[in-house]
Design a protein around this motif. Sequence first.
Motif, PDB file in Angstrom:
ATOM      1  N   ILE A  82       0.837  -1.199   0.000  1.00  0.00           N
ATOM      2  CA  ILE A  82       0.000   0.000   0.000  1.00  0.00           C
ATOM      3  C   ILE A  82       0.873   1.250   0.000  1.00  0.00           C
ATOM      4  O   ILE A  82       0.595   2.209  -0.718  1.00  0.00           O
ATOM      5  CB  ILE A  82      -0.975  -0.015   1.196  1.00  0.00           C
ATOM      6  N   ARG A  83       1.944   1.226   0.768  1.00  0.00           N
ATOM      7  CA  ARG A  83       2.847   2.375   0.786  1.00  0.00           C
ATOM      8  C   ARG A  83       3.475   2.600  -0.592  1.00  0.00           C
ATOM      9  O   ARG A  83       3.655   3.732  -1.024  1.00  0.00           O
ATOM     10  CB  ARG A  83       3.933   2.190   1.833  1.00  0.00           C
ATOM     11  N   LEU A  84       3.794   1.523  -1.283  1.00  0.00           N
ATOM     12  CA  LEU A  84       4.349   1.655  -2.624  1.00  0.00           C
ATOM     13  C   LEU A  84       3.308   2.202  -3.596  1.00  0.00           C
ATOM     14  O   LEU A  84       3.626   3.017  -4.463  1.00  0.00           O
ATOM     15  CB  LEU A  84       4.888   0.309  -3.120  1.00  0.00           C
ATOM     16  N   ILE A  85       2.062   1.778  -3.428  1.00  0.00           N
ATOM     17  CA  ILE A  85       0.982   2.286  -4.280  1.00  0.00           C
ATOM     18  C   ILE A  85       0.813   3.789  -4.066  1.00  0.00           C
ATOM     19  O   ILE A  85       0.576   4.533  -5.012  1.00  0.00           O
ATOM     20  CB  ILE A  85      -0.338   1.528  -3.997  1.00  0.00           C
ATOM     21  N   GLU A  86       0.986   4.234  -2.828  1.00  0.00           N
ATOM     22  CA  GLU A  86       0.859   5.658  -2.531  1.00  0.00           C
ATOM     23  C   GLU A  86       1.901   6.502  -3.251  1.00  0.00           C
ATOM     24  O   GLU A  86       1.720   7.701  -3.438  1.00  0.00           O
ATOM     25  CB  GLU A  86       0.942   5.899  -1.025  1.00  0.00           C
ATOM     26  N   LEU A  87       2.992   5.884  -3.687  1.00  0.00           N
ATOM     27  CA  LEU A  87       4.034   6.606  -4.419  1.00  0.00           C
ATOM     28  C   LEU A  87       3.658   6.848  -5.879  1.00  0.00           C
ATOM     29  O   LEU A  87       4.262   7.685  -6.545  1.00  0.00           O
ATOM     30  CB  LEU A  87       5.361   5.840  -4.358  1.00  0.00           C
ATOM     31  N   LEU A  88       2.653   6.105  -6.362  1.00  0.00           N
ATOM     32  CA  LEU A  88       2.224   6.270  -7.751  1.00  0.00           C
ATOM     33  C   LEU A  88       1.436   7.565  -7.912  1.00  0.00           C
ATOM     34  O   LEU A  88       0.839   8.059  -6.954  1.00  0.00           O
ATOM     35  CB  LEU A  88       1.335   5.089  -8.162  1.00  0.00           C
ATOM     36  N   ASP A  89       1.413   8.087  -9.140  1.00  0.00           N
ATOM     37  CA  ASP A  89       0.585   9.278  -9.365  1.00  0.00           C
ATOM     38  C   ASP A  89      -0.885   8.859  -9.421  1.00  0.00           C
ATOM     39  O   ASP A  89      -1.212   7.676  -9.469  1.00  0.00           O
ATOM     40  CB  ASP A  89       1.014  10.058 -10.612  1.00  0.00           C
ATOM     41  N   GLN A  90      -1.789   9.841  -9.412  1.00  0.00           N
ATOM     42  CA  GLN A  90      -3.225   9.542  -9.315  1.00  0.00           C
ATOM     43  C   GLN A  90      -3.733   8.694 -10.472  1.00  0.00           C
ATOM     44  O   GLN A  90      -4.561   7.808 -10.277  1.00  0.00           O
ATOM     45  CB  GLN A  90      -4.020  10.842  -9.227  1.00  0.00           C
ATOM     46  N   LYS A  91      -3.238   8.952 -11.662  1.00  0.00           N
ATOM     47  CA  LYS A  91      -3.695   8.184 -12.822  1.00  0.00           C
ATOM     48  C   LYS A  91      -3.267   6.716 -12.700  1.00  0.00           C
ATOM     49  O   LYS A  91      -4.051   5.805 -12.988  1.00  0.00           O
ATOM     50  CB  LYS A  91      -3.135   8.795 -14.108  1.00  0.00           C
ATOM     51  N   GLU A  92      -2.033   6.485 -12.256  1.00  0.00           N
ATOM     52  CA  GLU A  92      -1.543   5.119 -12.070  1.00  0.00           C
ATOM     53  C   GLU A  92      -2.324   4.416 -10.959  1.00  0.00           C
ATOM     54  O   GLU A  92      -2.671   3.239 -11.082  1.00  0.00           O
ATOM     55  CB  GLU A  92      -0.048   5.131 -11.745  1.00  0.00           C
ATOM     56  N   GLN A  93      -2.624   5.145  -9.871  1.00  0.00           N
ATOM     57  CA  GLN A  93      -3.413   4.562  -8.787  1.00  0.00           C
ATOM     58  C   GLN A  93      -4.803   4.185  -9.279  1.00  0.00           C
ATOM     59  O   GLN A  93      -5.296   3.103  -8.972  1.00  0.00           O
ATOM     60  CB  GLN A  93      -3.525   5.545  -7.623  1.00  0.00           C
ATOM     61  N   ALA A  94      -5.428   5.068 -10.064  1.00  0.00           N
ATOM     62  CA  ALA A  94      -6.772   4.792 -10.586  1.00  0.00           C
ATOM     63  C   ALA A  94      -6.762   3.549 -11.466  1.00  0.00           C
ATOM     64  O   ALA A  94      -7.668   2.713 -11.389  1.00  0.00           O
ATOM     65  CB  ALA A  94      -7.294   6.002 -11.364  1.00  0.00           C
ATOM     66  N   SER A  95      -5.721   3.410 -12.288  1.00  0.00           N
ATOM     67  CA  SER A  95      -5.604   2.226 -13.145  1.00  0.00           C
ATOM     68  C   SER A  95      -5.479   0.960 -12.308  1.00  0.00           C
ATOM     69  O   SER A  95      -6.117  -0.055 -12.595  1.00  0.00           O
ATOM     70  CB  SER A  95      -4.394   2.354 -14.070  1.00  0.00           C
ATOM     71  N   LEU A  96      -4.665   1.030 -11.282  1.00  0.00           N
ATOM     72  CA  LEU A  96      -4.466  -0.122 -10.407  1.00  0.00           C
ATOM     73  C   LEU A  96      -5.767  -0.488  -9.688  1.00  0.00           C
ATOM     74  O   LEU A  96      -6.140  -1.669  -9.609  1.00  0.00           O
ATOM     75  CB  LEU A  96      -3.365   0.160  -9.388  1.00  0.00           C
TER      76      LEU A  96
END
Length: 119
Positions: A82-96
């Motif tokens: 989850i901490r690694l996911i938080e490092l992604l930008d919003q678009k990458e998080q939305a895709s994930l």
Amino acid sequence: MNIGEKIKTVREAKKLSQKEISNMVQMDQSQYSKIENGKTDPTTNTLEKITKALGIDLSELFISETIFKDINSADKTIMEKIRLIELLDQKEQASLYTIVDGLVANKRLRDTMSSALSL
């Protein structure tokens, strides 16, 4: 046990590399290594970033050493992800999140179909 040794103990218990932690805190790996080896004293801000990346409270670095014997890395791996996911930008998080939602929906559909077929 000094702060650097405690940080290293937690990191190793969670089966994380120095590179992974230094990337999470956006720090050069050699600087992070110096902290773990007691060659430099980190600022409070740096300690906060490191403890957040490790999934512990800052205060835990200053209390009894027995706490570090109870770390269960299997329970913590999802938090690290989850901490690694938080490092992604919003678009990458939305895709994930879209991918995860699709996988969960697919699993629910399979479970429903399996239940219906077993009747």
